[in-house]
Design an enzyme around this catalytic site. Structure first.
Site, PDB file in Angstrom:
ATOM      1  CB  VAL A 182       6.247   7.926   4.792  1.00  0.00           C
ATOM      2  CG1 VAL A 182       7.402   7.183   5.446  1.00  0.00           C
ATOM      3  CG2 VAL A 182       5.026   7.935   5.710  1.00  0.00           C
TER       4      VAL A 182
ATOM      5  CE  LYS B  38       2.321   9.015   9.421  1.00  0.00           C
ATOM      6  NZ  LYS B  38       1.581   7.930  10.114  1.00  0.00           N
TER       7      LYS B  38
ATOM      8  N   GLY C  35      -0.371   9.473   2.782  1.00  0.00           N
ATOM      9  CA  GLY C  35      -1.742   9.156   3.169  1.00  0.00           C
ATOM     10  C   GLY C  35      -2.517  10.419   3.404  1.00  0.00           C
ATOM     11  N   GLY C  36      -3.658  10.257   4.071  1.00  0.00           N
ATOM     12  CA  GLY C  36      -4.499  11.420   4.295  1.00  0.00           C
ATOM     13  C   GLY C  36      -3.954  12.390   5.312  1.00  0.00           C
ATOM     14  CG  MET C  37      -2.419  12.944   9.758  1.00  0.00           C
ATOM     15  SD  MET C  37      -2.852  12.092  11.295  1.00  0.00           S
ATOM     16  CE  MET C  37      -1.654  10.779  11.341  1.00  0.00           C
TER      17      MET C  37
ATOM     18  CG  ASP D 137      -6.292   1.395  10.255  1.00  0.00           C
ATOM     19  OD1 ASP D 137      -7.206   0.725   9.718  1.00  0.00           O
ATOM     20  OD2 ASP D 137      -5.606   2.218   9.628  1.00  0.00           O
TER      21      ASP D 137
ATOM     22  CG  LEU E  77       9.982   5.482   1.902  1.00  0.00           C
ATOM     23  CD1 LEU E  77      10.234   5.064   3.343  1.00  0.00           C
ATOM     24  CD2 LEU E  77      10.574   4.462   0.937  1.00  0.00           C
ATOM     25  N   GLY E  78       5.800   7.045   0.455  1.00  0.00           N
ATOM     26  CA  GLY E  78       4.347   6.967   0.346  1.00  0.00           C
ATOM     27  C   GLY E  78       3.705   8.147   1.028  1.00  0.00           C
TER      28      GLY E  78
END
Length: 558
Positions: A25, A40, A20-22, A133, A17-18
């Site tokens: 997902v 995740k 990020g930096g950490m 955030d 699904l996507g």
């Protein structure tokens, strides 16, 4: 790397699904309950970094304590193959950031979406959790119109003081509160500032600060007063404009103190109020337009009774059309003018053709008969040959050993004869001349001075190759000089920014420090390659240095 159809615990991976930096997902299916959820996973190479692993664990604990209809829920968490995994509610829909790419929202939609976000924050703040955030990309809109607040990855509890190191910032720059920029202690009012910035963008379709570099955005949040949203979008209600400006006050004490206070203020701005304000803003111009476009009525005298009119033959007869003779006369003049133009063009073509033919005849004669002699008092034996158009053409040489140049000779042929000396028996003027050759003929530099191929028997590089190599080296040295100039300017700007940021308790981001080091290294290697005439290697490092310079210039706003 997790692949589709791979099984992790009791979950089958469907697709990504996507990321990020950490972490990454995935959309997954529970093979026992057959329920679709989101997984995740902390990136494997980050599992050994204690700060990121602790942050991932903190997100799990925060989400486990939250259960609200406007917050994406945590289902469970576990460890699989030394990887931290959390299973979350799968939220189908679209982020508000993606929807904003199509333009601003209506006032009614903005009030609805932000009201749901504030409801979620009121619940989280009540449990002592600060999101830190808040931004449109973390607000997911479902097909049912429900907002789900996402990504509590950097959330913290109010008891976790000192979690952010001095000189570092957490959050997204465009929506970050002034206290976050300055790495000061944050509380619930910092989230409310970010909500105000997000709502500003929703109602105007523009970011609150349109700065060109990261440092400029951070400085604007601390020092610059934003333009009121009603000046960007005049149709929004004045009450909503005032609420947004209060939410984005620099001093936390001047903002809304709780999410409930913010939400109660928005509840006073109803969609009907917004529509009424928009109509009031448009009404004066519409009234003016209607008044100007309506014709002024003229008074009409009451009709006097008269007998019924008798139809007259003259009234029924149509107006006679004007005779076509005048128009025909104009057409006749046009035809005559066209004939004259055609005759002139035909005559000019014939003159040009005659001159070319005579020049070709002259060029095909033997050298002894085409050599130009000094003018003699004796009469020339060549007679002018009339051209088909009746104009005198170039002289046709008679069988005499040395005829003088005729006064009526073609000027082009005469110039060629005087300059070229002995001619080839093949008439060069009969060959078609290319555009490149024509340009060279007009150039004051003889063609033989241009670099050509190596002569037969020469095994060395051709003149073209040598010239091309020299041009390439000159170009590389020019690129290096330009990059040196840009690098000096960026280094100077970075030094000033670094000093200013240190005074405000901030520091340069790690990627900027890395880009500066890479730029210096690539420029040094490029210069070494230029000194060794290694053009390929020099171009490679110049390109890499230019890429790093682009990033640095974007950061400092050049």
């Amino acid at each position: 790397m997790i692949e589709p159809h791979q099984q992790v615990g009791d979950y089958e991976i469907i697709r990504e699904l996507g990321h990020g930096g950490m972490g990454q997902v995935y959309l997954v299916r529970n093979i026992i309950s057959d329920r679709t959820e989101a997984m995740k996973v902390l990136l494997p190479d980050l599992a050994q970094q204690g700060d990121l692993a602790n942050r991932f664990m903190r997100e799990i604990k925060v989400l486990a304590s939250l259960e609200h209809p406007n917050i994406a829920q945590l289902r469970t968490a576990f460890t699989a193959q030394n990887q931290l995994v959390m299973i979350m509610e799968y939220v189908e829909g679209d982020t508000l950031a993606h929807r904003l790419e199509c333009g601003a929202f209506s006032t009614a939609d903005s009030l609805n979406y932000i009201g749901q976000v504030l409801s979620a924050l009121s619940y989280a703040h009540g449990k002592g959790i600060i999101h830190r955030d808040i931004k449109p990309s973390n607000m997911m809109l479902t097909p049912q119109g429900v907002i789900k607040l996402m990504d509590f990855g950097i959330a913290r509890q109010t008891a976790d003081l000192g979690m952010t190191a001095t000189g570092t910032t957490m959050g997204s720059l465009d929506y970050m509160s002034p206290e976050q920029v300055k790495s000061e202690i944050t509380d619930a009012r910092s989230d409310l500032y970010s909500v105000g910035v997000s709502m500003y963008e929703m109602v105007t379709g523009h970011r609150m600060f349109s700065a060109t570099s990261s440092f400029s955005v951070m400085e604007a949040h601390v020092k610059e007063t934003p333009k009121p949203p009603i000046e960007v979008q005049p149709s929004i209600p004045k009450a909503l404009n005032d609420i947004i400006m209060m939410a984005v006050a620099k001093d936390p004490a001047q903002r809304f103190q709780t999410a409930d206070a913010f939400r109660n203020a928005l509840a006073q701005v109803t969609p009907t109020t917004a529509v009424g304000a928009a109509a009031a803003a448009v009404a004066p111009s519409q009234v003016a337009t209607t008044t100007l476009s309506r014709p002024t009525p003229t008074p009409v005298a009451p009709p006097t009774p008269t007998p019924a009119p008798t139809p007259t033959p003259a009234a029924a007869t149509p107006m006679p059309l004007p005779p076509p003779a005048r128009g025909g006369r104009h057409i006749g003049w046009i035809v005559v003018a066209a004939i004259v133009i055609l005759v002139a063009l035909f005559g000019g073509t014939q003159v040009l053709r005659s001159r070319k033919q005579n020049a070709a005849i002259e060029s095909s004669m033997p050298p002894s008969t085409t050599t130009t002699m000094p003018a003699q008092p004796a009469e020339p034996t060549a007679q002018p040959t009339p051209s088909p158009s009746g104009q005198p053409g170039a002289a046709t040489a008679a069988p005499t050993p040395a005829p003088p140049a005729s006064a009526n000779s073609s000027p082009v042929a005469g110039a060629t004869s005087a300059a070229a000396g002995p001619r080839s028996p093949i008439p060069l003027r009969q060959q078609p001349m290319s555009a490149a050759a024509a340009g060279a003929a007009r150039s004051p530099i003889p063609l033989r001075q241009q670099p050509g191929n190596a002569q037969p028997g020469n095994n060395g590089p051709s003149a073209d190759d040598v010239a091309a190599q020299k041009r390439m080296m000159d170009d590389l040295e020019k690129q290096a000089d330009q990059l040196d100039s840009r690098a000096s300017a960026v280094e100077s700007s970075l030094a000033g920014l670094e000093q200013s940021m240190h005074q405000n308790g901030m520091g340069l981001r790690g990627d900027i420090v890395s880009s500066r080091a890479n730029m210096r290294n690539d420029l040094a290697k490029a210069k070494q390659a230029i000194d060794g005439s290694d053009t390929d290697r020099a171009q490679k490092y110049l390109d890499q240095a230019g890429h790093e310079l682009d990033k640095l210039e974007a950061f400092v706003g050049r």
